[in-house]
Every structure is written in structure tokens, then in C-alpha cells.
Scaffold this active site. Structure first.
Site, mmCIF file in Angstrom:
data_model
loop_
_atom_site.group_PDB
_atom_site.id
_atom_site.type_symbol
_atom_site.label_atom_id
_atom_site.label_comp_id
_atom_site.label_asym_id
_atom_site.label_seq_id
_atom_site.Cartn_x
_atom_site.Cartn_y
_atom_site.Cartn_z
ATOM 1 N N ILE A 75 9.526 -61.876 32.071
ATOM 2 C CA ILE A 75 9.212 -61.644 30.661
ATOM 3 C C ILE A 75 8.699 -62.897 29.970
ATOM 4 O O ILE A 75 8.381 -62.874 28.784
ATOM 5 C CB ILE A 75 10.446 -61.091 29.894
ATOM 6 C CG1 ILE A 75 11.655 -62.017 30.057
ATOM 7 C CG2 ILE A 75 10.783 -59.689 30.347
ATOM 8 C CD1 ILE A 75 12.886 -61.557 29.277
ATOM 9 N N GLY A 76 8.613 -64.006 30.702
ATOM 10 C CA GLY A 76 8.101 -65.241 30.120
ATOM 11 C C GLY A 76 8.079 -66.347 31.154
ATOM 12 O O GLY A 76 8.677 -66.234 32.229
ATOM 13 N N GLY A 78 7.369 -70.982 31.589
ATOM 14 C CA GLY A 78 7.108 -72.283 31.004
ATOM 15 C C GLY A 78 6.658 -73.245 32.089
ATOM 16 O O GLY A 78 6.351 -72.841 33.220
ATOM 17 N N PHE A 80 8.385 -75.571 33.666
ATOM 18 C CA PHE A 80 9.361 -75.767 34.730
ATOM 19 C C PHE A 80 10.244 -74.549 34.962
ATOM 20 O O PHE A 80 11.186 -74.602 35.733
ATOM 21 C CB PHE A 80 10.261 -76.970 34.411
ATOM 22 C CG PHE A 80 9.507 -78.254 34.201
ATOM 23 C CD1 PHE A 80 9.029 -78.968 35.279
ATOM 24 C CD2 PHE A 80 9.265 -78.726 32.920
ATOM 25 C CE1 PHE A 80 8.331 -80.152 35.098
ATOM 26 C CE2 PHE A 80 8.565 -79.903 32.728
ATOM 27 C CZ PHE A 80 8.091 -80.627 33.814
ATOM 28 N N SER A 81 9.955 -73.460 34.274
ATOM 29 C CA SER A 81 10.869 -72.323 34.352
ATOM 30 C C SER A 81 10.123 -71.010 34.183
ATOM 31 O O SER A 81 8.964 -70.979 33.768
ATOM 32 C CB SER A 81 11.939 -72.426 33.253
ATOM 33 O OG SER A 81 11.336 -72.312 31.967
ATOM 34 N N VAL A 83 11.269 -66.827 32.920
ATOM 35 C CA VAL A 83 12.341 -66.021 32.333
ATOM 36 C C VAL A 83 12.190 -64.585 32.810
ATOM 37 O O VAL A 83 11.104 -64.004 32.710
ATOM 38 C CB VAL A 83 12.312 -66.080 30.796
ATOM 39 C CG1 VAL A 83 13.462 -65.259 30.218
ATOM 40 C CG2 VAL A 83 12.383 -67.514 30.304
ATOM 41 N N LYS A 98 16.845 -67.370 32.453
ATOM 42 C CA LYS A 98 15.910 -68.491 32.560
ATOM 43 C C LYS A 98 16.159 -69.179 33.897
ATOM 44 O O LYS A 98 17.251 -69.679 34.148
ATOM 45 C CB LYS A 98 16.116 -69.462 31.401
ATOM 46 C CG LYS A 98 15.128 -70.615 31.342
ATOM 47 C CD LYS A 98 15.366 -71.443 30.088
ATOM 48 C CE LYS A 98 14.383 -72.585 29.970
ATOM 49 N NZ LYS A 98 14.604 -73.372 28.713
ATOM 50 N N ASP A 191 11.579 -78.512 17.886
ATOM 51 C CA ASP A 191 10.516 -77.674 18.468
ATOM 52 C C ASP A 191 10.457 -76.326 17.761
ATOM 53 O O ASP A 191 10.265 -75.285 18.394
ATOM 54 C CB ASP A 191 10.747 -77.490 19.968
ATOM 55 C CG ASP A 191 9.492 -76.986 20.691
ATOM 56 O OD1 ASP A 191 8.386 -77.148 20.134
ATOM 57 O OD2 ASP A 191 9.615 -76.442 21.802
#
Length: 431
Positions: A75-76, A78, A80-81, A83, A98, A191
Site C-alpha cells: 500500500i506504499g 519509501g 528504505f521501506s 508498507v 512497514k 516532516d
């Protein structure tokens, strides 16, 4: 009777993640053992499957299960990751998992991740995304988080356009409440951006992603790390100088508010150097159709000099947010630890309901006692926090801010939005 079981640390291979202190060998030729297996609690049954059921073990080995969680689609993602959507195999609640590849994390990123987990453990606010559990394997780290299924603010505005004046009030008020709570606890987010403002349903907001967050000793402490998203970065960040944390979050909130009420960013450029010049010049144009009180608030926030920006308390009392009742009772941090269930007194209806739900799943007081000091790095804590959160939602503890006055200008689209929200979100209105 079934043998006693103890939940152990997640820092072991998944196939042996949970152990039984006394063997539950279910020999099919042994009628007594077979009868015993029929009377297992849901928790005992799940743990037994993880040790002996071929399908479950295969799912654990290929990554379709992580601990007590079934892992579904992505669902997402980044740098380094990534989700993924997950389900707790015992409670069947949705979660967001995550997943971080530890082999790709340098020392600085590892320190940031450790700080992120520590900060999430120290925060407990209705408008902050919750951390349920942390699981660690040899090459991966898993953060089990609250699932916000309504998408993020950036996607909503990108696809549906700007928010109405009332919608902006509701969303901004929740962000303000969350950020004030963080600052009161000496934590700076660093952020804040539309992508990190998530919706759980309708207009209920969760501030997420604490990867750049940091602790400060006092509001005047100077920081020196440039982090966050350039379109939301305050002028002092572009000057490459030490800066105070709270005004940086305040500036980002001003950019967020501008984006909500106009559907565009106050400072726009196709490169970071050009964006830097725009922000340092501090020139932006507010459309005339933005309400005067909202314009005053934005101008009070987006001031180049950090010390001249609106403080959070000033925002709480500004004309634009005057009809919105923002602050409510904040839950106590100790409630995130299941051990406090053993110290309940009369009148703790919510916690008594949680205790009863855990007992139905097979979580005993002995489990809770053995779980002390483990925080989020424990499957029992994960079960408890998920059940607690579900019961809180069912009891209506997560609801939109109250509107204490009616929008009186029928020419503005806010009245139409107000009527729609009243029906869809069941707002409590005092006329």
C-alpha cells in the site's frame, strides 16, 4: 486442560517465534491429547498452528505471515521501506506493516529508526498514528502500525481539489492538536507535509511518519540537521544555519493550510535552488476568495522571521478556528501498557471491556505479568493495543472536532460542505 504457554521475544526465527513452555504434543493416537486440543483458546490454537500447521509454517517461511500477522498487498513504499496491508490472525483487525531491509540501513538511518520507534512509544494522542508492535528478524524489521484506509491529504487534494473552508478547519484543527501535543512533550516532527496527513474515515486525521522527528530539551534549543520536504521547508532551513525546532513545524503547518484552502502550494519552482529563492524572498499570493480570517492566520504563520510566526496557542485562539472546539482530554501514556489492566479500579468501563476481550482470546493475567518491560517488542502488547484501539473506536473516542457555531454566509461553499459533513460524519453542533 491445555498446558501453560508463555509468549517470548520476537528476536528469533519466525518458525519458532512463539514457544510453549510445556509441550502440547497432540498425538492423534492419544485420545486425551486430541480432546485437549479441541479446548484450546484462540491464542493457544494460533500458537500451535505456527509450530505444527504446514500451511501456516509455509506462510511464515515465504513472508505471507509475520508473527501473528497475515501479510497482503503493498500500500506504499519509501527509500528504505515498503508498507503492506496486514491482518492480525487472532483479532482480524487491519494493520499497516512497514517493512525495512536492515541490510540497506546505514548507521545514521538505524539511529533514526531507533529514535522513531522510541518517539512513537512516548506519544499517545488521538490524531497521531499508533504503533502497535515491532518485530525483528535477521534481515528485516517490521513496524506494525495503525491502518488509515482513507488515503493521504495530498492524494485527496490532487484528485478532488481544494478543501472547503469548513473542511480545512476540521483537518487543520486536528493537525494543530497533534502538533501541540508533540511540542508540549518536547518533540519536533520536522516532516509535516500533505503526504504524512492520513485519513482513517471521512475527515478524521492522523499525523504520520516520525522518521525525522527529534527530542529537544527546551523550545529554544538549536538544531542543525536539514530534513523534511523542500516545499514545506522554512526559510531558516535553506540558510544552512542552526534553527529552532517549533517554528519549523509551524511554517510547515502554514504551507499545509495554504495548500488545503487553495489546492496549490505557496512557493512553487521546478528545481530546489529556484524553490529556495522563492522561500527566502517570502512572496506568495493568496486568492481573494480565501476567507479573511484564514488569510490572516496564513500570513501570521508564513513570516520569514521564526520568532514572529504565530505560536500554536495563538492559532488555537485565532478568529478562523474560533467555532471549532479543538482540545479534548488526552489519554494517559501508561494505558499503552497492558500491565495497567491488573490495577483497575471501579469505573474503568473501557478497560474492563478490553480485559474481557483479551480473556476471550486466551490472554491471561500471567501473560500480562510476564510481558512487563517489553513495550512494543512483544506480540502480547500488539494484541492488547489493537484490541484497545478497536474498542476505543467503537466507543466513539475518535470523532471530529465539535463545531460550536453555524456558518452564516449562505453564499460560501462552506455551508454546503457543513451540511454534508453533518450527515456523513455525525458532527455534534451547538446552535
Amino acid at each position: 486442560m491445555p498446558a501453560r504457554m508463555t509468549l517470548v521475544s520476537a528476536r528469533v526465527p519466525w518458525h519458532s517465534l512463539y514457544s510453549l513452555t510445556d509441550s502440547l504434543d497432540c498425538d492423534p493416537d492419544n485420545e486425551e491429547e486430541e480432546d485437549s486440543s479441541r479446548h484450546l483458546t484462540p491464542l493457544q490454537k494460533l500458537m500451535l498452528d505456527m509450530c505444527h500447521d504446514e500451511k501456516t509454517i509455509k506462510e511464515l517461511n515465504v513472508g505471507k505471515r509475520v508473527g501473528f500477522y497475515k501479510v497482503c498487498g503493498e500500500i506504499g513504499c519509501g527509500n528504505f521501506s515498503k508498507v503492506k496491508l496486514g491482518f492480525h490472525a487472532l483479532t482480524m483487525d487491519k494493520v499497516a506493516i512497514k517493512i525495512l531491509d536492515k541490510m540497506r540501513l546505514d548507521l545514521q538511518t538505524q539511529r533514526m529508526l531507533s529514535r522513531e520507534i522510541s518517539i512513537m512509544e512516548s506519544l499517545y494522542h488521538p490524531n497521531l498514528l499508533r504503533l502497535y508492535e515491532v518485530l525483528e528478524a535477521s534481515s528485516r524489521l517490521y513496524l506494525v502500525l495503525e491502518y488509515a484506509g482513507g488515503g493521504d491529504l495530498h492524494t485527496r487534494i490532487s484528485t478532488q481539489g481544494k478543501l472547503s473552508d469548513l473542511e480545512s478547519k476540521l483537518v487543520f484543527a486536528q493537525i494543530l492538536s497533534a502538533v501541540k501535543y508533540m511540542h508540549d512533550n518536547k518533540i519536533i516532527h520536522r516532516d509535516l507535509k500533505a503526504e504524512n496527513i492520513l485519513f482513517t474515515s471521512n475527515y478524521y486525521v492522523k499525523v504520520a511518519d516520525f522518521g525525522f522527528s527529534t527530542n529537544i530539551s527546551n523550545c529554544s534549543q538549536m538544531l542543525d540537521t536539514f530534513c523534511g520536504s523542500p516545499p514545506y521547508a522554512a526559510p531558516e532551513l535553506f540558510k544552512d544555519e542552526a534553527y529552532m525546532g517549533p517554528p519549523v513545524d509551524v511554517w510547515a503547518m502554514g504551507v499545509l493550510l495554504f495548500y488545503m484552502v487553495t489546492g496549490t502550494m505557496p512557493f512553487r519552482a521546478d528545481t530546489v535552488p529556484k524553490l529556495r529563492r522563492c522561500v527566502l524572498q517570502g512572496v506568495y499570493v493568496l486568492p481573494t476568495w480565501v476567507s479573511a480570517p484564514c488569510q490572516r492566520l496564513i500570513r501570521g504563520i508564513l513570516k520569514p522571521e521564526p520568532t514572529e510566526r504565530c505560536a500554536l496557542d495563538q492559532m488555537l485562539g485565532c478568529d478562523w478556528l474560533l467555532p471549532v472546539e479543538i482540545l479534548r482530554s488526552i489519554p494517559q501514556l501508561y494505558q499503552l501498557n497492558p500491565v495497567h489492566l491488573l490495577k483497575l479500579g471501579p469505573g474503568w468501563a473501557e478497560q474492563e471491556e478490553v480485559h474481557a476481550a483479551l480473556q476471550e482470546l486466551g490472554v491471561t493475567e500471567e501473560h500480562i505479568l510476564n510481558n512487563q518491560g517489553k513495550n512494543s517488542q512483544s506480540p502480547l502488547t500488539g494484541i492488547y493495543r489493537i484490541v484497545l484501539h478497536r474498542i476505543q473506536r467503537n466507543r466513539g473516542t475518535e470523532c471530529l472536532p465539535l463545531i460550536t457555531d453555524v456558518i452564516k454566509d449562505p453564499k460560501r461553499d462552506g455551508l454546503r460542505a457543513y451540511r454534508n459533513l453533518r450527515h456523513t460524519s455525525k458532527l455534534c453542533v451547538i446552535s
